[in-house]
Design a protein around this motif. Structure first.
Motif: not given
Length: 559
Positions: A102, A116, A210, A216
């Protein structure tokens, strides 16, 4: 013709139905064909796509069985981090079996941000080594736990268009199976989690999503084996965890109100009354689809304090037959279990007596959410790995990867549409968008995202031990596919990338401007038995043939 010129996303979408030659022409600016489709710059274009007179397309690339990452001409990939690479000044290293990714932009940038990356498992052959006398040593256990969780990478795109890892980023860090996590919500300190409010680490991190407030979420999926190997309680894992990539001081937490099961992806949006709505997939065979609706409403000004919305609400599972969301409550579970005429679903491995011992209070419904869902009539499907909210209002796409025990070798993709286009609704309709196999032109859909037009980008995850064999032979290695105009009669399925031997792509995501895509390459060489004779050497270090899972950036898209 300059084949290295970046290919326009507009040209790529307009390419549908025109063949590879048109794609190459688009990259060079040469118009070889007339009458090609024009992609409109709005979400509706996806659901009313107009194709040209050609009715078939060979796709962007052909299936491949080569030990490399294959892309169309005009696109390139760069490895950002592979297993064991240093990711920050402290000396933390990139974990194993990378999965979901992400991108979190820095100040809205599409060329500078944080990536991420989940780490789903650690393979004894490559990481901690085999246990001695059936037990891992303390050092082996530490290595097992360290190489799971997540990596937060500082990344940027250089002036030459190349993405690079920034090991000096103040945000670069690891979150592992060694960190402390707070339990929130109804199962905090409950009997079924051994009365604790704090647990060790996060394990088996498959996919994620998200939040509306920018933090997150990551789901624990393949947690059973590593928690057992490390001697940790099973009920401390299988949750949705939350962290803030930009704030190492943000308290790591596991939200028990979202239920415990083999979490696939997580998609968050708003209901029409302002509630936070969270859709979740379950990666197990015979598993259900879930939705959580918060009690409170989202307030933008509260920022990360909105995390409290994930501590109190209602967890539902989907009854696909009656087309309704079923609330998971202890009263309903006990009523069913105490009804002597009630027949337990065949996929539940517990007896009625064992279930009555498990289910004593509402907290137990969250800890054993999968069993509760089946008892209350939710519909098990074939590994509903990924849920993805579509640009079309009230619509959710779901991948069902496969289930050989059901005879569903190739899986399918479905579309769920909420009543009145309200994500907070309790009724829905469902249809199959694409069936895997020869007619669908791909096998075993897994990760799924949409671009700003609503086209689907889907990775496949055929079993490594069966790839290039039997029913899977014609599909060759796992791939990444674009499904253009997914719910239109003019739908096209195009293979965009092919993974190395034994590997699979996972967790693709775009930078905000959609000029770059990030994707994990999982378990290359998964069929290796002898370290000295690996079945893949992809991403190996110089002088070594040992394959390494890695996360890559793909460039070549432009407007």
């Amino acid at each position: 013709m300059n084949e290295n010129k970046p290919i326009s996303r507009r040209s790529f979408l307009a390419y549908v139905g025109s063949g590879t030659a048109t794609l190459l022409a688009a990259s060079s600016g040469l118009g070889l064909f007339s009458g090609k489709a024009e992609a409109q710059e709005n979400p509706e274009a996806l659901f009313s796509y107009s194709s040209d007179s050609l009715t078939r397309s060979p796709g962007l690339i052909q299936p491949s069985d080569s030990d490399e990452l294959v892309l169309p001409k005009g696109f390139s990939s760069q490895i950002l981090a592979a297993y064991g690479d240093r990711i920050n000044a402290k000396g933390d290293t990139f974990g194993f079996h990378n999965s979901y990714t992400c991108f979190h932009p820095i100040e809205g940038s599409s060329v500078n941000g944080l990536l991420w990356v989940n780490h789903e498992s650690a393979d004894a052959l490559w990481v901690q080594g085999e246990p001695k006398n059936g037990h891992y040593s303390t050092a082996q256990t530490q290595k097992l736990l360290y190489n799971q969780g997540a990596s937060i990478l500082g990344i940027y795109r250089d002036t030459d268009g190349t993405w690079k890892l920034d090991t000096t980023s103040p945000y670069g860090r690891r979150i592992t199976g060694l960190d402390a996590f707070e339990l929130t919500g109804p199962a905090r300190s409950a009997r079924s989690v051994h009365g604790v409010s704090r647990v060790q680490g996060t394990l088996g991190n498959g996919s994620g999503g998200k939040t509306l407030w920018g933090t997150q979420l990551t789901g624990e999926r393949s947690f059973a084996e590593p928690s057992r190997d490390a001697g940790l309680p099973q009920t401390h894992y299988g949750w949705v965890t939350e962290a803030d990539p930009f704030d190492a001081g943000f308290k790591l937490r596991k939200h028990t109100a979202l239920g415990r099961f083999q979490h696939g992806s997580i998609a968050m949006t708003l209901g029409k009354k302002g509630q936070a709505v969270v859709y979740m997939g379950d990666g197990a065979a015979y598993a259900c689809i879930y939705k959580y609706i918060s009690k409170g409403t989202y307030v933008v000004a509260k920022g990360t304090a909105n995390s409290e919305l994930l501590t109190e609400g209602t967890l539902y599972a989907a009854d696909l037959v009656q087309r309704r969301w079923v609330a998971l409550t202890i009263d309903a579970v006990l009523e069913a279990l105490n009804d002597l005429h009630f027949s337990l679903p065949a996929s539940i491995e517990y007896t009625r007596e064992e279930l009555l011992e498990l289910f004593k209070e509402q907290a137990d419904v969250y800890v054993y959410a999968g069993e509760a869902a089946l008892i209350l009539g939710a519909t098990p499907t074939d590994r509903p790995e990924t849920v993805q909210i579509s640009p079309e209002e009230g619509t959710l796409f779901i991948t069902h990867t496969n289930n050989a025990r059901h005879g569903n070798l190739h899986g399918h993709i479905s579309r769920l549409v909420e009543k009145d286009s309200d994500h907070g609704a309790l009724e829905f309709s469902l249809e199959t968008v694409l069936s895997g196999g020869r007619q669908g032109e791909l096998s075993s859909p897994d990760s799924l995202i949409t671009d700003h037009l609503g086209n689907l980008w889907v990775t496949t995850h055929m079993p490594p031990s069966q790839m290039n064999q039997g029913a899977y032979a014609e599909f060759k290695n796992n791939g990444l596919f674009a499904i253009v105009s997914p719910v239109s009669s003019k739908r096209k399925v195009l293979q965009f990338a092919s993974a190395p031997n034994d590997a699979a792509f996972a967790g693709p995501c775009f930078a905000p401007d959609e000029r770059s895509m990030f994707v994990a390459v999982q378990h290359p060489g998964a069929n290796t038995v002898n370290r000295n004779n690996p079945t893949s050497s992809w991403a190996s270090r110089p002088g070594s043939k040992v394959p390494r899972p890695a996360v890559v950036a793909i460039t070549g898209f432009s407007y």
